[in-house]
Design an enzyme around this catalytic site. Sequence first.
Site, mmCIF file in Angstrom:
data_model
loop_
_atom_site.group_PDB
_atom_site.id
_atom_site.type_symbol
_atom_site.label_atom_id
_atom_site.label_comp_id
_atom_site.label_asym_id
_atom_site.label_seq_id
_atom_site.Cartn_x
_atom_site.Cartn_y
_atom_site.Cartn_z
ATOM 1 N N GLY A 173 0.819 -1.207 0.000
ATOM 2 C CA GLY A 173 0.000 0.000 0.000
ATOM 3 C C GLY A 173 0.853 1.258 0.000
ATOM 4 O O GLY A 173 1.394 1.658 1.034
ATOM 5 N N GLU B 15 1.518 1.530 -11.150
ATOM 6 C CA GLU B 15 2.980 1.476 -10.893
ATOM 7 C C GLU B 15 3.708 2.617 -11.615
ATOM 8 O O GLU B 15 4.802 2.429 -12.149
ATOM 9 C CB GLU B 15 3.547 0.092 -11.222
ATOM 10 C CG GLU B 15 2.891 -0.957 -10.318
ATOM 11 C CD GLU B 15 3.634 -2.252 -10.161
ATOM 12 O OE1 GLU B 15 4.875 -2.258 -10.269
ATOM 13 O OE2 GLU B 15 2.966 -3.263 -9.903
HETATM 14 C C1 LIG Z 1 -6.463 -1.302 -10.614
HETATM 15 C C2 LIG Z 1 -5.418 -0.558 -9.844
HETATM 16 C C3 LIG Z 1 -4.540 -1.260 -9.043
HETATM 17 C C4 LIG Z 1 -3.583 -0.567 -8.267
HETATM 18 N N1 LIG Z 1 -2.788 -1.264 -7.393
HETATM 19 C C5 LIG Z 1 -1.997 -0.563 -6.519
HETATM 20 C C6 LIG Z 1 -1.294 -1.254 -5.478
HETATM 21 O O1 LIG Z 1 -1.345 -2.476 -5.342
HETATM 22 N N2 LIG Z 1 -0.564 -0.502 -4.598
HETATM 23 C C7 LIG Z 1 -0.491 0.864 -4.682
HETATM 24 O O2 LIG Z 1 0.169 1.465 -3.846
HETATM 25 N N3 LIG Z 1 -1.131 1.521 -5.681
HETATM 26 C C8 LIG Z 1 -1.894 0.847 -6.585
HETATM 27 N N4 LIG Z 1 -2.575 1.530 -7.575
HETATM 28 C C9 LIG Z 1 -2.466 2.981 -7.648
HETATM 29 C C10 LIG Z 1 -1.717 3.494 -8.871
HETATM 30 O O3 LIG Z 1 -0.354 3.181 -8.772
HETATM 31 C C11 LIG Z 1 -2.019 5.005 -8.979
HETATM 32 O O4 LIG Z 1 -3.354 5.115 -9.403
HETATM 33 C C12 LIG Z 1 -1.081 5.722 -9.906
HETATM 34 O O5 LIG Z 1 0.214 5.738 -9.386
HETATM 35 C C13 LIG Z 1 -1.533 7.159 -10.187
HETATM 36 O O6 LIG Z 1 -1.862 7.848 -9.033
HETATM 37 P P1 LIG Z 1 -3.280 8.635 -8.963
HETATM 38 O O7 LIG Z 1 -4.317 7.677 -9.370
HETATM 39 O O8 LIG Z 1 -3.401 9.275 -7.637
HETATM 40 O O9 LIG Z 1 -3.179 9.741 -10.080
HETATM 41 P P2 LIG Z 1 -2.522 11.215 -9.944
HETATM 42 O O10 LIG Z 1 -1.178 11.121 -9.378
HETATM 43 O O11 LIG Z 1 -3.519 12.114 -9.260
HETATM 44 O O12 LIG Z 1 -2.412 11.633 -11.454
HETATM 45 C C14 LIG Z 1 -3.498 12.161 -12.220
HETATM 46 C C15 LIG Z 1 -2.934 12.552 -13.587
HETATM 47 O O13 LIG Z 1 -1.987 13.621 -13.418
HETATM 48 C C16 LIG Z 1 -0.750 13.258 -14.005
HETATM 49 N N5 LIG Z 1 0.341 13.850 -13.233
HETATM 50 C C17 LIG Z 1 0.547 13.839 -11.888
HETATM 51 N N6 LIG Z 1 1.671 14.483 -11.579
HETATM 52 C C18 LIG Z 1 2.233 14.887 -12.740
HETATM 53 C C19 LIG Z 1 3.419 15.593 -13.098
HETATM 54 N N7 LIG Z 1 4.285 16.006 -12.174
HETATM 55 N N8 LIG Z 1 3.654 15.846 -14.409
HETATM 56 C C20 LIG Z 1 2.784 15.430 -15.355
HETATM 57 N N9 LIG Z 1 1.660 14.746 -15.090
HETATM 58 C C21 LIG Z 1 1.376 14.481 -13.792
HETATM 59 C C22 LIG Z 1 -0.723 11.737 -13.931
HETATM 60 O O14 LIG Z 1 0.207 11.186 -14.844
HETATM 61 C C23 LIG Z 1 -2.168 11.409 -14.270
HETATM 62 O O15 LIG Z 1 -2.358 11.456 -15.657
HETATM 63 C C24 LIG Z 1 -3.499 0.841 -8.368
HETATM 64 C C25 LIG Z 1 -4.371 1.542 -9.216
HETATM 65 C C26 LIG Z 1 -5.338 0.864 -9.925
HETATM 66 C C27 LIG Z 1 -6.298 1.661 -10.754
#
Ligand SMILES: Cc1cc2nc3c(=O)[nH]c(=O)nc-3n(C[C@H](O)[C@H](O)[C@H](O)COP(=O)(O)OP(=O)(O)OC[C@H]3O[C@@H](n4cnc5c(N)ncnc54)[C@H](O)[C@@H]3O)c2cc1C
Length: 382
Positions: free
Chosen positions: A124, A366
Amino acid sequence: MLFELDEEKRLFRQTVRDFAEQEIRPHVERLWETGEFPYDIVRKMGELGLLGIPWPEEYGGAGGDYLAYAIAVEELARVDGSCAITVEAHISLGSAPFYYYGTEEQKRDWLVPLAQGKMLGAFGLTEPEAGSDAGNTKTRAELRDGHWVINGTKCFITNPGTEMSGVVTITAVTGIRPSGKKEISNIFIPKGTPGYNIAPKYRKMGWHASDTRELNFVDCKVPESNLIGKRGEGFKQFLDCLDGGRIAIAALAVGTAQGAFEEALRYAKERVQFGQPIGKFQGVSFKLADMATEIELARNMAYKAAAMRDAGVPHTKEASMAKLFASEMCMRAATQAVQIFGGYGFMEEYPVSRFFRDAKILEIGEGTSEVQRMVISRELGL
Ligand SMILES: Cc1cc2nc3c(=O)[nH]c(=O)nc-3n(C[C@H](O)[C@H](O)[C@H](O)COP(=O)(O)OP(=O)(O)OC[C@H]3O[C@@H](n4cnc5c(N)ncnc54)[C@H](O)[C@@H]3O)c2cc1C
């Protein structure tokens, strides 16, 4: 330099392919429809050693390497993304922290059952306000009377809520450094610990049978010895685990694209329009030629990054490049596969529609494509 797998790896690929065809394929549609977690399949994968491929035999693993692991994830994804991500998250996220940073005792108590497939592991990192900006972790762990008292929320976590789930490792703020920055550490929490609350499964666009949930910690107490590795090194540790994870996600993308490609190739040979199979039209055959070319390139990138990890040489850039290219390639390939199926590709019962929906998350999980470009830019000195 010959890009050929040796005999052992070829045999291993065939074993996983046979397993996926015989044990997974007959159930894929039902799992997709119901969203049921595939317990029987996961248990069988455990028996086959697929839940501990890269870990040494002394810790319950199969004694394989990262390349073998990538090949297995690819072969599983070729048939079903949910089974592939269950294995990927279990190994790269749930088990890796114990293997790389755990004490001998932690390895015996946790890595062994994880690697043997007796329990599933989760990691997590993501929080409602800390996704790409993972350092913005809000979850806190305070040391009180020999225990960590944890409060916070993690979202989108894979594998924590099944009957087989045994443990989650989380990143938590364990203090503030003299510089004012957060000190982040990794702490593991066994399932069933009071104050560790697991929400119902999310309803997702794809990966229906994989277990993804929000986790909430309310004054959740675990012994001080549940710290993994050194206090304050949690950020560094998960970055290294993510290097490995990204290679496996690249392989998962190659497998998903391969599955979509095979469906489209078969259909292009069967579907007749204007008096001949549509594959005879250059507009369709060039799509398939591009798909095959890009899949081959992505596979080579994933295998190269895996071989670099196995050789113990730096591979952050190669892992990110493989993940970035393979996931975007997979989305392109799945889109073209649906296009080749025409209206039928839009129908739920055709597997290409499933591959299409499973492909999208690969550009997000990831580390999003944008995050991969940030990592690669940094590696280029920008
Ligand atoms: C099915 C699924 C399984 C998952 N499994 C896990 C797990 O087991 N463990 C875990 O810890 N997480 C897990 N995740 C979480 C996943 O890793 C995150 O959703 C991902 O890292 C993106 O984070 P966020 O969703 O908060 O998007 P955000 O970080 O809010 O991003 C939103 C958008 O903004 C863009 N963005 C953000 N910052 C920047 C920047 N500096 N420059 C340009 N663009 C930017 C992003 O690329 C994206 O397009 C999972 C997600 C899903 C959907």
